[in-house]
Design a protein around this motif. Structure first.
Motif, mmCIF file in Angstrom:
data_model
loop_
_atom_site.group_PDB
_atom_site.id
_atom_site.type_symbol
_atom_site.label_atom_id
_atom_site.label_comp_id
_atom_site.label_asym_id
_atom_site.label_seq_id
_atom_site.Cartn_x
_atom_site.Cartn_y
_atom_site.Cartn_z
ATOM 1 N N VAL A 1 66.729 49.780 -34.937
ATOM 2 C CA VAL A 1 67.964 49.683 -34.172
ATOM 3 C C VAL A 1 67.626 49.295 -32.737
ATOM 4 N N ARG A 2 68.228 48.205 -32.285
ATOM 5 C CA ARG A 2 68.119 47.764 -30.888
ATOM 6 C C ARG A 2 69.261 48.410 -30.113
ATOM 7 N N ILE A 3 68.926 49.190 -29.094
ATOM 8 C CA ILE A 3 69.927 49.923 -28.320
ATOM 9 C C ILE A 3 70.454 49.040 -27.195
ATOM 10 N N ASP A 4 71.748 49.064 -26.984
ATOM 11 C CA ASP A 4 72.368 48.263 -25.938
ATOM 12 C C ASP A 4 72.328 48.992 -24.593
ATOM 13 N N GLU A 5 71.123 49.310 -24.181
ATOM 14 C CA GLU A 5 70.845 49.909 -22.875
ATOM 15 C C GLU A 5 69.537 49.307 -22.370
ATOM 16 N N LEU A 6 69.285 49.441 -21.075
ATOM 17 C CA LEU A 6 68.074 48.871 -20.485
ATOM 18 C C LEU A 6 66.897 49.799 -20.767
ATOM 19 N N VAL A 7 66.325 49.669 -21.953
ATOM 20 C CA VAL A 7 65.191 50.506 -22.343
ATOM 21 C C VAL A 7 64.089 49.628 -22.911
ATOM 22 N N ASN A 8 62.862 49.908 -22.497
ATOM 23 C CA ASN A 8 61.700 49.152 -22.979
ATOM 24 C C ASN A 8 60.546 50.058 -23.376
ATOM 25 N N SER A 9 60.799 51.364 -23.404
ATOM 26 C CA SER A 9 59.744 52.304 -23.765
ATOM 27 C C SER A 9 60.356 53.521 -24.438
ATOM 28 N N LYS A 10 59.517 54.270 -25.111
ATOM 29 C CA LYS A 10 59.963 55.500 -25.753
ATOM 30 C C LYS A 10 60.543 56.463 -24.733
ATOM 31 N N GLU A 11 59.890 56.577 -23.586
ATOM 32 C CA GLU A 11 60.346 57.506 -22.554
ATOM 33 C C GLU A 11 61.734 57.136 -22.036
ATOM 34 N N GLU A 12 61.980 55.839 -21.847
ATOM 35 C CA GLU A 12 63.286 55.414 -21.343
ATOM 36 C C GLU A 12 64.390 55.705 -22.365
ATOM 37 N N THR A 13 64.085 55.544 -23.642
ATOM 38 C CA THR A 13 65.068 55.887 -24.671
ATOM 39 C C THR A 13 65.316 57.387 -24.709
ATOM 40 N N GLU A 14 64.267 58.165 -24.614
ATOM 41 C CA GLU A 14 64.423 59.623 -24.600
ATOM 42 C C GLU A 14 65.235 60.080 -23.393
ATOM 43 N N ASN A 15 65.113 59.372 -22.283
ATOM 44 C CA ASN A 15 65.879 59.729 -21.078
ATOM 45 C C ASN A 15 67.381 59.533 -21.262
ATOM 46 N N LEU A 16 67.777 58.748 -22.278
ATOM 47 C CA LEU A 16 69.196 58.593 -22.593
ATOM 48 C C LEU A 16 69.742 59.809 -23.343
ATOM 49 N N GLY A 17 68.840 60.686 -23.756
ATOM 50 C CA GLY A 17 69.240 61.840 -24.554
ATOM 51 C C GLY A 17 69.140 61.596 -26.041
ATOM 52 N N ILE A 18 68.595 60.430 -26.435
ATOM 53 C CA ILE A 18 68.430 60.107 -27.852
ATOM 54 C C ILE A 18 67.183 60.791 -28.388
ATOM 55 N N SER A 19 67.335 61.428 -29.547
ATOM 56 C CA SER A 19 66.224 62.186 -30.131
ATOM 57 C C SER A 19 66.157 61.956 -31.634
ATOM 58 N N VAL A 20 65.002 62.285 -32.184
ATOM 59 C CA VAL A 20 64.854 62.293 -33.642
ATOM 60 C C VAL A 20 65.898 63.234 -34.234
ATOM 61 N N GLY A 21 66.557 62.794 -35.298
ATOM 62 C CA GLY A 21 67.588 63.607 -35.934
ATOM 63 C C GLY A 21 68.996 63.298 -35.477
ATOM 64 N N ASP A 22 69.151 62.400 -34.508
ATOM 65 C CA ASP A 22 70.500 62.001 -34.107
ATOM 66 C C ASP A 22 71.123 61.121 -35.195
ATOM 67 N N PHE A 23 72.429 61.257 -35.390
ATOM 68 C CA PHE A 23 73.126 60.471 -36.399
ATOM 69 C C PHE A 23 73.419 59.062 -35.899
ATOM 70 N N ILE A 24 73.437 58.128 -36.864
ATOM 71 C CA ILE A 24 73.782 56.731 -36.591
ATOM 72 C C ILE A 24 74.899 56.347 -37.563
ATOM 73 N N SER A 25 75.977 55.796 -37.031
ATOM 74 C CA SER A 25 77.099 55.367 -37.885
ATOM 75 C C SER A 25 77.272 53.860 -37.789
#
Length: 352
Positions: A148-172
């Protein structure tokens, strides 16, 4: 021939179908959709309760309380869950429900964090461009090769985690619901929100006409059907159960998107002979377009109830849905006629 087909509110059914389709509800993440249904059921003056696992049980009092009929539909859909966050900030996901990966490639989606935030994204192959990858066309569409490509300015695992996204989050998945003036309905998740809309249409018809069914009816709306255990446990007073789910189409099956499909057998085995026969007879009596078919790669909430050890008779019907677990399509006639067939059955007296 004179028929007893009820005057269902077609507009009500389709308006609710559109609402339901546009509410994310992958298996295990059905809180919002169930809250909305609770409000409507209470407005229609029916008793509704939620089980510990989140299923809804709606009771329609009838003349006969000794042979309760259950009608089940499921609000949960296919979806996914974050499996891991990649070093480049992309998401690897794990499927919820059984679907082919190529059916979600290129799909827009929402990532739902556990603190209530929502982010948009797109499902892609890990080799998404023919201009870059020589084997992009042949790259196998399987879990390990999708992201999944996230529509936010993220280029690293840390930047994605800073969005509050974590393992176990649901995707619809984006349902992309379209209800056309000519009656065609195309959308993801018609399995099984088309049937849930039909069941709400029955409640509205009973409320509007002040009807008392011949038998007490319990409508069960489950939240884990797509993962196999939606109604593994049901109330002990239920004698018969009709799973109301989408009718499978294609190959040597005879149903169309305009038909009520009556399933005689699926992967769990044959459904109750007498119930299935009576449903066929009632479809003929009410002059409803119908077909009887075998679903070889299919299981229902009735299957789950039987496997759960419930001592019931069971049957399966639903509106014909093309391209199930993909970009689905049905017709309003099939949804309304499914509701009409269920009403005909619930107004019949119990027969041993």
């Amino acid at each position: 021939m004179t028929t007893n087909t009820p005057k269902l509110n077609r507009d009500y059914i389709l308006e609710w179908l559109e609402q339901l389709l546009n509410i994310p509800s992958p298996s295990g993440y059905c809180m919002k959709i169930m809250k909305l249904i609770q409000q409507e059921v209470k407005r229609l003056k029916f008793q509704i309760e939620l089980t510990p696992k989140g299923n809804a049980i709606i009771t329609i009092p009838g003349q006969d309380n000794d042979h309760v009929l259950a009608l089940s539909g499921h609000v949960d859909t296919l979806g996914a869950m974050v499996r891991s966050i990649k070093p480049n900030g992309m998401l690897r996901f794990t499927p919820i429900g059984g679907y082919a990966m190529q059916t979600v490639e290129g799909e827009y989606c929402l990532i739902h964090t556990r603190d209530g935030r929502t982010y948009e994204g797109t499902v892609l192959s890990t080799k998404p461009s023919v201009h870059v990858y020589s084997d992009a066309r042949d790259w196998k569409r399987e879990e390990a090769n999708m992201e999944v490509r996230i529509d936010e300015l993220v280029n690293s695992k840390e930047e994605t985690e800073n969005l509050g996204i974590s393992v176990g989050d649901f995707i619809s998945w984006d349902a992309r619901a379209r209800l056309l003036p000519n009656g065609w309905v195309k959308s993801r998740h018609l399995d099984d929100k088309a049937s849930v809309a039909a069941l709400l249409g029955i409640l509205e018809w009973i409320h509007r006409n002040d009807i008392t069914p011949t038998r007490t009816v319990k409508i069960i709306l489950s939240t884990y059907e797509e993962v196999g255990h939606g109604t593994a446990h049901i109330p002990a007073d239920i004698t018969e159960m009709i799973a109301v789910d989408m009718g499978a189409l294609g190959d040597d099956l005879s149903a169309t998107e305009c038909d009520v499909s009556i399933c005689a057998k699926d992967s769990s085995g044959p459904y109750d002979y007498n119930m299935t026969t009576r449903l066929i007879e009632l479809a003929k009596r009410e002059q409803l377009a119908y077909a009887v078919d075998i679903y070889p790669h299919y299981g229902s909430d009735a299957s789950a109830a039987l496997r759960g050890g419930n001592n019931i008779r069971a049957a399966l019907i639903g509106p014909g849905v093309h391209a199930s677990h993909g970009m689905e399509r049905t017709h309003a006639d099939a949804i309304v006629n499914t509701a009409a067939l269920l009403i005909a059955y619930m107004m019949e007296p119990w027969t041993a």
